[in-house]
Motif scaffolding. Structure first.
Motif, PDB file in Angstrom:
ATOM      1  N   ALA A  18       0.516  -1.301  -0.006  1.00 17.90           N
ATOM      2  CA  ALA A  18       0.093  -0.126   0.064  1.00 17.90           C
ATOM      3  C   ALA A  18       0.826   1.278  -0.048  1.00 17.90           C
ATOM      4  CB  ALA A  18      -0.866  -0.219   0.994  1.00 17.90           C
ATOM      5  N   ILE A  19       1.986   1.443   0.769  1.00 21.60           N
ATOM      6  CA  ILE A  19       2.928   2.311   0.747  1.00 21.60           C
ATOM      7  C   ILE A  19       3.303   3.021  -0.629  1.00 21.60           C
ATOM      8  CG2 ILE A  19       4.838   0.916   1.207  1.00 21.60           C
ATOM      9  CD1 ILE A  19       6.073   3.272   3.118  1.00 21.60           C
ATOM     10  N   TYR A  20       3.473   1.984  -1.515  1.00 22.39           N
ATOM     11  CA  TYR A  20       3.991   2.330  -2.845  1.00 22.39           C
ATOM     12  C   TYR A  20       2.949   3.227  -3.697  1.00 22.39           C
ATOM     13  CZ  TYR A  20       7.710  -0.843  -1.664  1.00 22.39           C
ATOM     14  OH  TYR A  20       8.790  -1.547  -0.981  1.00 22.39           O
ATOM     15  N   PHE A  21       1.814   3.253  -3.171  1.00 24.75           N
ATOM     16  CA  PHE A  21       0.630   3.834  -4.097  1.00 24.75           C
ATOM     17  C   PHE A  21      -0.127   4.942  -3.366  1.00 24.75           C
ATOM     18  CE2 PHE A  21       1.112  -0.451  -5.458  1.00 24.75           C
ATOM     19  CZ  PHE A  21       1.092  -0.299  -6.914  1.00 24.75           C
ATOM     20  N   LYS A  22       0.557   5.528  -2.195  1.00 25.40           N
ATOM     21  CA  LYS A  22       0.287   6.618  -1.487  1.00 25.40           C
ATOM     22  C   LYS A  22       0.431   8.110  -2.322  1.00 25.40           C
ATOM     23  CE  LYS A  22       0.859   5.215   2.959  1.00 25.40           C
ATOM     24  NZ  LYS A  22       1.223   5.417   4.626  1.00 25.40           N
ATOM     25  N   LYS A  23      -0.388   8.982  -2.010  1.00 25.37           N
ATOM     26  CA  LYS A  23      -0.392  10.015  -2.923  1.00 25.37           C
ATOM     27  C   LYS A  23       0.943  10.768  -3.081  1.00 25.37           C
ATOM     28  CE  LYS A  23      -3.174  14.408  -3.221  1.00 25.37           C
ATOM     29  NZ  LYS A  23      -4.195  15.215  -2.638  1.00 25.37           N
ATOM     30  N   SER A  24       2.033  10.538  -2.348  1.00 28.65           N
ATOM     31  CA  SER A  24       3.099  11.288  -2.374  1.00 28.65           C
ATOM     32  C   SER A  24       4.137  10.592  -3.109  1.00 28.65           C
ATOM     33  CB  SER A  24       3.746  11.531  -0.949  1.00 28.65           C
ATOM     34  OG  SER A  24       3.827  10.384  -0.235  1.00 28.65           O
ATOM     35  N   MET A  25       3.805   9.127  -3.500  1.00 31.95           N
ATOM     36  CA  MET A  25       4.751   8.305  -4.244  1.00 31.95           C
ATOM     37  C   MET A  25       4.671   8.530  -5.795  1.00 31.95           C
ATOM     38  SD  MET A  25       6.152   6.879  -1.491  1.00 31.95           S
ATOM     39  CE  MET A  25       7.057   5.382  -2.308  1.00 31.95           C
ATOM     40  N   LYS A  26       5.848   8.160  -6.318  1.00 33.04           N
ATOM     41  CA  LYS A  26       6.077   8.394  -7.725  1.00 33.04           C
ATOM     42  C   LYS A  26       5.170   7.245  -8.335  1.00 33.04           C
ATOM     43  CE  LYS A  26       9.600   7.171 -11.231  1.00 33.04           C
ATOM     44  NZ  LYS A  26      10.888   6.804 -11.770  1.00 33.04           N
ATOM     45  N   LYS A  27       4.521   7.645  -9.617  1.00 28.69           N
ATOM     46  CA  LYS A  27       3.736   6.966 -10.223  1.00 28.69           C
ATOM     47  C   LYS A  27       4.520   5.780 -11.173  1.00 28.69           C
ATOM     48  CE  LYS A  27       0.247  10.743 -11.204  1.00 28.69           C
ATOM     49  NZ  LYS A  27      -0.170  11.353 -12.606  1.00 28.69           N
ATOM     50  N   PHE A  28       3.702   4.684 -11.323  1.00 25.28           N
ATOM     51  CA  PHE A  28       4.238   3.594 -11.940  1.00 25.28           C
ATOM     52  C   PHE A  28       3.838   3.602 -13.384  1.00 25.28           C
ATOM     53  CE2 PHE A  28       4.378   2.009  -7.587  1.00 25.28           C
ATOM     54  CZ  PHE A  28       5.593   1.454  -7.510  1.00 25.28           C
ATOM     55  N   LEU A  29       2.419   4.302 -13.642  1.00 24.59           N
ATOM     56  CA  LEU A  29       1.993   4.702 -15.121  1.00 24.59           C
ATOM     57  C   LEU A  29       1.541   5.933 -14.962  1.00 24.59           C
ATOM     58  CD1 LEU A  29      -0.056   1.117 -15.406  1.00 24.59           C
ATOM     59  CD2 LEU A  29       2.173   1.701 -16.561  1.00 24.59           C
ATOM     60  N   GLU A  30       1.593   6.395 -16.299  1.00 20.92           N
ATOM     61  CA  GLU A  30       1.246   7.848 -16.644  1.00 20.92           C
ATOM     62  C   GLU A  30      -0.101   8.274 -16.140  1.00 20.92           C
ATOM     63  OE1 GLU A  30       1.500  11.574 -18.027  1.00 20.92           O
ATOM     64  OE2 GLU A  30       3.203  10.135 -17.892  1.00 20.92           O
ATOM     65  N   SER A  31      -1.276   7.259 -16.326  1.00 21.65           N
ATOM     66  CA  SER A  31      -2.527   7.710 -15.898  1.00 21.65           C
ATOM     67  C   SER A  31      -3.035   7.338 -14.556  1.00 21.65           C
ATOM     68  CB  SER A  31      -3.458   6.957 -16.821  1.00 21.65           C
ATOM     69  OG  SER A  31      -3.561   5.527 -16.577  1.00 21.65           O
ATOM     70  N   GLN A  32      -1.824   7.082 -13.638  1.00 23.95           N
ATOM     71  CA  GLN A  32      -2.061   6.302 -12.337  1.00 23.95           C
ATOM     72  C   GLN A  32      -2.695   7.487 -11.332  1.00 23.95           C
ATOM     73  OE1 GLN A  32       1.067   3.978 -10.675  1.00 23.95           O
ATOM     74  NE2 GLN A  32       0.708   4.931  -8.419  1.00 23.95           N
ATOM     75  N   THR A  33      -3.654   7.323 -10.930  1.00 22.33           N
ATOM     76  CA  THR A  33      -4.368   8.451 -10.110  1.00 22.33           C
ATOM     77  C   THR A  33      -4.849   7.916  -8.783  1.00 22.33           C
ATOM     78  OG1 THR A  33      -5.092   9.675 -11.894  1.00 22.33           O
ATOM     79  CG2 THR A  33      -6.216  10.340  -9.879  1.00 22.33           C
ATOM     80  N   PHE A  34      -4.125   8.768  -7.771  1.00 22.53           N
ATOM     81  CA  PHE A  34      -4.664   8.318  -6.187  1.00 22.53           C
ATOM     82  C   PHE A  34      -5.900   8.838  -6.249  1.00 22.53           C
ATOM     83  CE2 PHE A  34      -5.347   9.761  -1.832  1.00 22.53           C
ATOM     84  CZ  PHE A  34      -4.857   8.854  -1.021  1.00 22.53           C
TER      85      PHE A  34
END
Length: 336
Positions: A263-279
């Motif tokens: 979960a920590i890797y997808f928090k708002k402050s983290m770098k996106k893995f894909l261009e369209s990734q949206t928290f």
């Protein structure tokens, strides 16, 4: 001699001078006298050469003082000298934190030292040694250029893209070889650690070609395509996520939930893995986020990387597709 022939003669003569190492500038009275042209005409010729051959000609935009006048100098690129000058700048400005760049370039091509004097060589070697103990590269965006044939291929493709050219390719993928005729060379793209060429055929069908799978490039009988073809792809190139992204296809939205340890890797402050990734939101021990996609292949490999700690909330058909693939894997595994 016609005006057109006269111009061609002058352009060829100027390029011949540069090939021999001569630095040219429009205010050179000796040069204007040799050609029998005025300063304005000579400047136009030099600008035209630089515009059409910017991969071979370097234009020193930082005006130099020659004969008491500020001039813009045109000359052929000297790969050894020019690269050495650039690297020397970074060596002397290590406070900018660019030491890792020196290590990357030196690792890719140790022959880069050829253009250095003894003091420069020692300085670069010291910096590379210092950074080698700190930084380790395991993904190298330059690795495909180490092969001279691959470097030549990229250079040819760069010119084809720049000049909006058609090309015909011999292409081998999954042991299947095919001839792809009259493809428009749209753009070179580096993604997923590989070089790709974005192409379009005469039926407006888009396709990515992986550079490593191109066996041969031939000229096409067709003349260059119009720049308006590229304009249609502006939005696509700005939002492309990986080689499975498709242009002109309505995007779908996948709602995903990352649980527990990931979960920590997808928090708002983290770098996106894909261009369209949206928290979307953070819940207890989980993070909900969304991703846009044009086809399941665009995001399913990404989702699989995070199993079993990622959940597809919607759409239902994407979740069912993943389940089918996982059941197939379990079935194959149980047969061994």
């Amino acid at each position: 001699m016609t005006n057109r022939q006269n111009k061609l003669f002058h352009l060829l003569r100027l390029m011949g001078y540069m090939l021999k190492g001569r630095e040219l500038y429009a205010q050179d009275a000796t040069l204007t006298e040799e050609l029998g042209v005025d300063e304005r005409t000579l400047r136009r010729y030099l600008e035209e050469i630089e515009e059409n051959y910017d991969d071979l000609i370097v234009c020193d935009k930082q005006n130099r003082i020659i004969g008491g006048r500020k001039v813009t100098v045109y000359r052929t690129i000297d790969p050894t000298k020019d690269i050495a000058d650039i690297l020397s700048f970074f060596i002397n400005n290590d406070a900018q934190g660019m030491g890792w760049l020196m290590q990357l370039i030196h690792t890719n091509d140790p022959m880069i030292l050829k253009g250095f004097d003894d003091d420069q060589k020692k300085a670069l070697q010291r910096q590379v040694k210092k950074n080698k103990d700190v930084v380790l590269f395991r993904t190298n965006p330059l690795e495909n250029l180490m092969d001279p044939e691959a470097e030549k291929l990229l250079r040819v493709l760069k010119n084809a893209v720049k000049n909006h050219e058609y090309r015909t390719f011999q292409y081998t993928y999954n042991n299947h070889s095919e001839t792809l005729e009259d493809l428009k060379c749209l753009k070179l793209i580096f993604m997923k650690n590989n070089w790709y060429l974005a192409t379009e055929n005469e039926e407006h069908k888009f396709r990515f070609l992986r550079i490593a799978f191109i066996d041969k490039i031939d000229y096409s009988s067709k003349s260059g395509y119009q720049k308006s073809v590229l304009d249609r792809y502006d939005d696509f190139f700005a939002t492309i996520q990986n080689p499975m992204s498709l242009p002109f296809v309505p995007q779908k939205t996948a709602m995903l939930k990352a649980h527990g340890r990931i979960a920590i890797y997808f928090k708002k402050s983290m770098k996106k893995f894909l261009e369209s990734q949206t928290f979307i939101r953070e819940e207890e021990d989980s993070v909900v986020f969304s991703i846009q996609y044009t086809q399941p292949l665009e995001i399913l490999p990404f989702i699989k990387e995070w199993l079993p700690d990622i959940e597809i909330l919607e759409p239902k058909e994407l979740k069912e597709m993943l389940i089918v693939e996982l059941k197939k894997y379990v079935s194959i595994h149980n047969n061994f």
